[in-house]
Design an enzyme around this catalytic site. Structure first.
Site, PDB file in Angstrom:
ATOM      1  N   ASP A   9       0.856  -1.183   0.000  1.00  0.00           N
ATOM      2  CA  ASP A   9       0.000   0.000   0.000  1.00  0.00           C
ATOM      3  C   ASP A   9       0.895   1.237   0.000  1.00  0.00           C
ATOM      4  O   ASP A   9       2.083   1.162   0.326  1.00  0.00           O
ATOM      5  CB  ASP A   9      -0.880  -0.042   1.253  1.00  0.00           C
ATOM      6  CG  ASP A   9      -1.697   1.213   1.452  1.00  0.00           C
ATOM      7  OD1 ASP A   9      -2.470   1.563   0.548  1.00  0.00           O
ATOM      8  OD2 ASP A   9      -1.541   1.863   2.504  1.00  0.00           O
ATOM      9  N   ASP A  11      -0.209   5.325   0.791  1.00  0.00           N
ATOM     10  CA  ASP A  11      -0.407   6.359   1.803  1.00  0.00           C
ATOM     11  C   ASP A  11      -0.466   5.765   3.209  1.00  0.00           C
ATOM     12  O   ASP A  11      -1.279   4.874   3.493  1.00  0.00           O
ATOM     13  CB  ASP A  11      -1.693   7.130   1.525  1.00  0.00           C
ATOM     14  CG  ASP A  11      -1.628   7.902   0.209  1.00  0.00           C
ATOM     15  OD1 ASP A  11      -0.547   7.966  -0.389  1.00  0.00           O
ATOM     16  OD2 ASP A  11      -2.666   8.441  -0.212  1.00  0.00           O
ATOM     17  N   ASP A 196      -1.734  -0.463   6.015  1.00  0.00           N
ATOM     18  CA  ASP A 196      -1.912   0.227   7.295  1.00  0.00           C
ATOM     19  C   ASP A 196      -3.348   0.371   7.746  1.00  0.00           C
ATOM     20  O   ASP A 196      -3.596   0.762   8.892  1.00  0.00           O
ATOM     21  CB  ASP A 196      -1.301   1.631   7.205  1.00  0.00           C
ATOM     22  CG  ASP A 196      -2.120   2.538   6.293  1.00  0.00           C
ATOM     23  OD1 ASP A 196      -2.264   2.200   5.097  1.00  0.00           O
ATOM     24  OD2 ASP A 196      -2.623   3.564   6.773  1.00  0.00           O
TER      25      ASP A 196
END
Length: 259
Positions: A9, A11, A196
């Site tokens: 991932d 951001d 996240d």
């Protein structure tokens, strides 16, 4: 290490939540490049948005998973009108006016409106508007109309996923589907995935080893069953610093296990 693939991932994971910088992960990125380990980006961003970062990271001809798994970005292949996006927009226009007017997608907004809604600079908003596979938008109705909206789209094979502010319509693919597609092409022995936020859980669970990168600015990922056996782990450090430690540690761990 030709048998390893890393899927990440962006951001809050590889990119810092506030600065969007990957510099804290530079040592791990250099290690992947040195060992010839492919890094596959997996993001909600469009191909148009991810192209510059992909080039900046020197990822060559490797594909990237874009629009939350709804499609793949392949360097050198021009983006443009895809049948998937056209199908989603056609399904929207076929809805009764009462339901259609409650949903305002990126295709209904100008770049300036998207910038105001997302906080992106207008140039970035213009890239986010260049959809190929999915349609994020704002729902402006009640729960009853939302159920009718989702049911009507589902009958046409269009799926919806809530992600914070936006309701995103797609043909049902996820980041995990993107991981499996790329893995089928590259045939790694082991896949590491890092993310996240709760919308990364399917990605983490589809990998051989998942890493939850700490992000104090995002909703926490609840304890997952795979954590009890060590198949999914958590970083102590935040964002790209945690990413860096996790990737270096796992590469070294897997190297020792293979010796």
């Amino acid at each position: 290490m030709p048998g390893l693939m890393v899927v990440s991932d962006l951001d809050g994971t590889l990119l810092d939540h506030e600065t969007y910088s990957w510099q804290a992960a530079a040592p791990a990125l250099a290690l992947l490049k040195q060992r010839g380990i492919p890094l596959i980006l997996a993001t909600s961003k469009t191909a148009a948005e991810v192209r510059g970062l992909h080039r900046e990271l020197g990822l060559g001809a490797l594909p990237a998973i874009v629009e939350n798994g709804a499609g793949l970005y392949r360097p050198g292949v021009a983006d443009g009108a895809e049948p998937g996006y056209a199908r989603i927009r056609a399904a929207l226009e076929a809805l009764p006016d009462r339901l259609r007017q409650r949903f305002r997608g990126f295709g209904d907004m100008t770049a300036a409106e998207i910038a105001e809604t997302t906080g992106l600079p207008e140039q970035g908003a213009a890239l986010a508007r260049r959809r190929e596979h999915s349609e994020p938008g704002l729902w402006m109705g009640g729960d009853g109309d939302l159920r009718a909206f989702l049911q009507a789209l589902d009958r046409q094979g269009i799926h919806a996923r809530h992600g914070g502010r936006f309701l995103t319509l797609s043909l049902g693919r996820t980041k995990a589907d993107g991981l499996r597609q790329v893995a089928a092409e590259l045939s790694p022995d082991t896949v590491i995935a890092l993310g996240d936020a709760p919308n990364d859980v399917d990605l983490l669970q589809a990998a051989d080893i998942g890493v939850i990168v700490r992000n104090d600015h995002a909703p926490a990922i609840a304890q997952l069953p795979e954590e009890a056996v060590g198949r999914i782990r958590r970083t102590k450090k935040i964002g790209p610093e945690g990413w860096n430690d996790a990737v270096i540690g796992l590469v070294q761990e897997l190297q020792k296990a293979g010796d």
